[in-house]
Motif scaffolding. Structure first.
Motif, PDB file in Angstrom:
ATOM      1  N   VAL A  23       0.854  -1.198   0.000  1.00 10.67           N
ATOM      2  CA  VAL A  23       0.000   0.000   0.000  1.00 10.67           C
ATOM      3  C   VAL A  23       0.886   1.243   0.000  1.00 10.67           C
ATOM      4  O   VAL A  23       1.966   1.262   0.573  1.00 10.67           O
ATOM      5  N   VAL A  29      -5.595   6.134  -1.410  1.00  8.17           N
ATOM      6  CA  VAL A  29      -4.519   5.171  -1.183  1.00  8.17           C
ATOM      7  C   VAL A  29      -4.294   4.393  -2.478  1.00  8.17           C
ATOM      8  O   VAL A  29      -5.239   4.083  -3.197  1.00  8.17           O
ATOM      9  N   TRP A 218     -10.632  -1.927  -0.275  1.00  4.70           N
ATOM     10  CA  TRP A 218     -11.506  -1.960   0.908  1.00  4.70           C
ATOM     11  C   TRP A 218     -12.837  -2.606   0.560  1.00  4.70           C
ATOM     12  O   TRP A 218     -13.366  -3.427   1.287  1.00  4.70           O
ATOM     13  N   LYS A 223      -9.637  -8.047   3.505  1.00  2.97           N
ATOM     14  CA  LYS A 223      -8.647  -8.753   4.322  1.00  2.97           C
ATOM     15  C   LYS A 223      -7.244  -8.598   3.738  1.00  2.97           C
ATOM     16  O   LYS A 223      -6.251  -8.507   4.448  1.00  2.97           O
ATOM     17  N   ARG A 226      -6.163  -5.080   4.661  1.00  2.08           N
ATOM     18  CA  ARG A 226      -5.759  -5.022   6.072  1.00  2.08           C
ATOM     19  C   ARG A 226      -4.365  -5.605   6.250  1.00  2.08           C
ATOM     20  O   ARG A 226      -3.535  -5.062   6.982  1.00  2.08           O
ATOM     21  N   GLU A 227      -4.150  -6.716   5.570  1.00  8.08           N
ATOM     22  CA  GLU A 227      -2.848  -7.370   5.703  1.00  8.08           C
ATOM     23  C   GLU A 227      -1.739  -6.467   5.184  1.00  8.08           C
ATOM     24  O   GLU A 227      -0.682  -6.316   5.818  1.00  8.08           O
ATOM     25  N   ALA A 229      -1.847  -3.192   4.918  1.00 10.43           N
ATOM     26  CA  ALA A 229      -1.713  -2.030   5.812  1.00 10.43           C
ATOM     27  C   ALA A 229      -0.900  -2.416   7.044  1.00 10.43           C
ATOM     28  O   ALA A 229      -0.016  -1.664   7.485  1.00 10.43           O
ATOM     29  N   GLY A 230      -1.192  -3.607   7.588  1.00 12.80           N
ATOM     30  CA  GLY A 230      -0.439  -4.092   8.746  1.00 12.80           C
ATOM     31  C   GLY A 230       1.031  -4.280   8.407  1.00 12.80           C
ATOM     32  O   GLY A 230       1.928  -3.935   9.191  1.00 12.80           O
ATOM     33  N   ARG A 232       2.728  -2.702   6.173  1.00  9.94           N
ATOM     34  CA  ARG A 232       3.383  -1.408   6.029  1.00  9.94           C
ATOM     35  C   ARG A 232       3.713  -0.809   7.401  1.00  9.94           C
ATOM     36  O   ARG A 232       4.801  -0.271   7.621  1.00  9.94           O
ATOM     37  N   ARG A 233       2.743  -0.926   8.352  1.00 14.56           N
ATOM     38  CA  ARG A 233       2.976  -0.388   9.696  1.00 14.56           C
ATOM     39  C   ARG A 233       4.166  -1.079  10.340  1.00 14.56           C
ATOM     40  O   ARG A 233       5.020  -0.452  10.943  1.00 14.56           O
TER      41      ARG A 233
ATOM     42  N   LEU B 317      -7.565   3.414   7.366  1.00 17.59           N
ATOM     43  CA  LEU B 317      -6.913   2.150   7.724  1.00 17.59           C
ATOM     44  C   LEU B 317      -5.398   2.255   7.533  1.00 17.59           C
ATOM     45  O   LEU B 317      -4.617   1.845   8.395  1.00 17.59           O
ATOM     46  N   VAL B 318      -4.998   2.844   6.428  1.00 16.62           N
ATOM     47  CA  VAL B 318      -3.562   2.892   6.144  1.00 16.62           C
ATOM     48  C   VAL B 318      -2.852   3.907   7.043  1.00 16.62           C
ATOM     49  O   VAL B 318      -1.731   3.665   7.492  1.00 16.62           O
ATOM     50  N   GLY B 321      -4.297   2.605  11.089  1.00 18.43           N
ATOM     51  CA  GLY B 321      -4.368   1.205  11.455  1.00 18.43           C
ATOM     52  C   GLY B 321      -5.700   0.890  12.074  1.00 18.43           C
ATOM     53  O   GLY B 321      -6.497   1.788  12.347  1.00 18.43           O
ATOM     54  N   ASP B 322      -6.006  -0.377  12.280  1.00 16.64           N
ATOM     55  CA  ASP B 322      -7.233  -0.717  12.966  1.00 16.64           C
ATOM     56  C   ASP B 322      -6.958  -1.868  13.909  1.00 16.64           C
ATOM     57  O   ASP B 322      -5.891  -2.450  13.927  1.00 16.64           O
ATOM     58  N   THR B 324      -8.712  -4.610  14.098  1.00 13.65           N
ATOM     59  CA  THR B 324      -9.051  -5.940  13.579  1.00 13.65           C
ATOM     60  C   THR B 324      -7.763  -6.673  13.216  1.00 13.65           C
ATOM     61  O   THR B 324      -6.845  -6.070  12.684  1.00 13.65           O
ATOM     62  N   PRO B 326      -5.062  -8.524  11.219  1.00  9.63           N
ATOM     63  CA  PRO B 326      -4.821  -8.309   9.797  1.00  9.63           C
ATOM     64  C   PRO B 326      -5.149  -9.523   8.923  1.00  9.63           C
ATOM     65  O   PRO B 326      -5.205  -9.404   7.733  1.00  9.63           O
TER      66      PRO B 326
END
Lengths: 243, 334
Positions: A23, A29, A218, A223, A226-227, A229-230, A232-233, B317-318, B321-322, B324, B326
């Motif tokens: 992402v 985004v 989204w 899912k 989300r993965e 985004a996670g 990247r964090r 979300l980006v 974060g959230d 939930t 991942p």
């Protein structure tokens, strides 16, 4: 990677993200979905499939025989069609290696299929969150895999120029019938695939630019988003933001 | 028959040709079938159906028919290799339209060896499987006199005729990628002559004439064979392909298989029938309905669009974060 890292959340294990998926923050985004090699392969496969459909249909029904003119006549059409098939088989085989893992069926696919009315109606809010592919995309993927295997196997059997003598005539009759039925089915799947990509707005750019918007991800593949985004964090935490 | 429209089919292969040049008596107006063509105009006249009758009991295996065929059709079969059998060449080829096939058969009733010789080649079916299978318009034609002919300039070398033929006759040339077989000497028949093989046959095991005459001639031969103890002698004119314009008199007509695998009851394979029939019609209907349906739905239906809110959700979300997890807790595999 290494779980011995002291920092609290270890890098999340990836289930849906494939190598190269990422992402990029912004408004909107941007999400990388297909790298250049996957896109190249996709378009080689797509081009070959169209040429195969046109040349094959020309020999399938007399009403479309005029299409042989596009290939320089019937003799050329007959000679070229199998070679285009070989190109498609090779390019799709590489494409298969790139995609098969993300197309394995999951339990959520059954839920998605049971809500097919909401799918067709565009009511994504009623659908479960999905990984990189939905059951429809997986059906198209595995349908293509099965039919391409069938088509190349039966196609070799009826490749008069090189392989005619290796297979008996009764077997070649079966092969030519199976080849034409499989071809009809793959053209139907091809139409579904193209239509779904156009109807679901924002999809085509995944195969042109290689990216989709965050909103698209989204809406259709949350899912997976989300993965990413996670992921990247986890990475920014490791390297520090805006290095 | 319709002599008013010009000469009709020749009645024999025995007479010598006239010396003055003749116009061809087989033209586009004589076609009753043309491959991959649905709008063929009806023939302008009906020629008398012809037939070649091969009496295997009179054949001496001299291969004069093969030589005459090579000479007339100007083909050049490769010099062969003797592997200890009489067939020469070993199979039909694009340069050998007819072939004597030899079988040594022990008759279980008499315990005596019978040497069966059958002249193989195109049978000129009334319902030709090659023509049915052919995808190239005009590459295979059938004249109202019954001759099934390959028009080589229209042939694309796909080999569909090979799959359509119940007798394993057509051969595709490796040199020009076109299909070849016996023409029943259509170019000779067109100028009042019988086929070269019939002309050359020294015992008149091969005779040529109208199909009606040939059936009558066969009756006499069969009666003769029966009087000599061949109680199962009979005519091979298989109804499964609508009858043929090349027929055999067999002394064991109840067992055509013993003559180098002559099929018992040949017909166009159901696989070929369904390929050229139901598969084509249902397939074309399915593909066009799906394509048309997609276009209609695409034009009139509501597209599946991403909303502004969904873009914002993704941005949130980006950026933030959230909570939930991942990914799905139900892991698929390690």
């Amino acid at each position: 990677m290494s779980s011995s890292a002291a920092k609290p959340p270890a890098k999340p294990r990836l289930v849906y993200a494939q190598p190269g998926d990422a992402v990029e923050p912004g408004k909107p985004v941007t999400v990388s979905r297909y790298g250049p090699l996957a896109r190249l392969n996709h378009w080689i496969t797509a081009g070959s499939l169209i040429l195969l459909a046109v040349s094959g249909l020309a020999l399938f029904t007399p009403s479309l025989y005029f299409l042989t003119e596009l290939f320089g006549g019937g003799q050329n059409t007959r000679a070229l069609h199998p070679w285009i098939g070989v190109v498609l088989f090779v390019s799709f085989f590489v494409f298969f290696l790139q995609l098969w893992r993300a197309n394995l069926p999951e339990k959520v696919d059954v839920v998605w299929l049971s809500k097919i009315k909401d799918v067709v109606g565009g009511h994504e809010e009623n659908l479960p969150e999905l990984g990189k592919y939905n059951a429809g995309q997986k059906f198209i993927f595995w349908g293509m895999v099965a039919l391409i295997l069938l088509l190349i196997a039966t196609g070799v059997m009826i490749w008069e120029q090189y392989f005619a003598t290796y297979f008996g005539i009764p077997l070649r009759r079966v092969a030519v019938l199976v080849h034409s039925i499989a071809a009809v089915l793959i053209i139907c799947i091809f139409i579904l695939h193209v239509y779904a990509a156009i109807w679901t707005r924002g999809t085509l750019r995944a195969m042109t630019r290689g990216t989709v918007t965050g909103g698209w991800a989204w809406r259709h593949h949350r899912k997976w988003l989300r993965e990413l985004a996670g992921l990247r964090r986890a990475e920014t935490r490791k390297t520090g933001p805006a290095e | 028959m319709s002599m008013a429209n010009g000469p009709d089919s020749p009645r024999t292969a025995v007479s010598n040709p006239p010396v003055q040049p003749m116009a061809s008596n087989l033209g586009a107006g004589d076609l009753i079938r043309r491959s991959a063509t649905s709008d063929l105009p009806p023939p302008t006249r009906q020629l008398t159906p012809v037939a070649k009758l091969i009496d295997v009991s009179k054949c001496i295996g001299c291969k004069a028919c093969q030589s005459a065929c090579i000479e007339w059709n100007d083909t050049l079969p490769a010099v062969g290799e003797n592997v200890g059998v009489y067939e020469n060449p070993h199979d039909l080829t694009e340069n050998m339209f007819t072939l004597m096939r030899f079988t040594e058969w022990v008759n279980p009733a008499t315990d005596s060896l019978e040497w069966l010789i059958r002249k193989d080649g195109c049978m000129h079916c009334a319902d030709p499987g090659c023509l049915k299978a052919c995808p190239a318009p005009g590459a295979i034609v059938q004249y109202s006199n019954g001759i099934v002919d390959f028009i080589h300039e229209n042939c694309i070398g796909c080999g569909y005729c090979v799959k359509g033929c119940p007798f394993n006759i057509p051969r595709i040339s490796k040199a020009d990628h076109r299909s070849y077989k016996c023409t029943l000497c259509s170019d000779r028949v067109a100028v009042g002559q019988g086929p070269a093989c019939a002309k050359a046959c020294p015992t008149q095991a091969i005779v040529f004439g109208t199909k009606e005459d040939m059936k009558k001639h066969a009756e006499g031969r069969i009666a003769d064979l029966k009087s000599r103890g061949y109680s199962q002698a009979g005519l091979y004119d298989p109804p499964g392909v609508g009858g043929t314009h090349v027929m055999y008199v067999l002394h064991h007509a109840d067992k055509p298989q013993i003559y180098a695998g002559l099929p018992e009851n040949p017909s166009i394979s159901p696989l070929v029938q369904s390929w050229k029939g139901v598969t084509k019609y249902v397939g074309m209907a399915a593909m066009s309905m799906l394509a048309v349906g997609s276009v209609i739905h695409g034009v009139f239906g509501r597209a599946n669009r991403v909303s502004r809110e969904e873009e914002e959700e993704a941005e949130r979300l980006v950026e933030q974060g959230d909570e939930t997890p991942p990914h799905d807790p139900r892991e698929r595999r390690p």
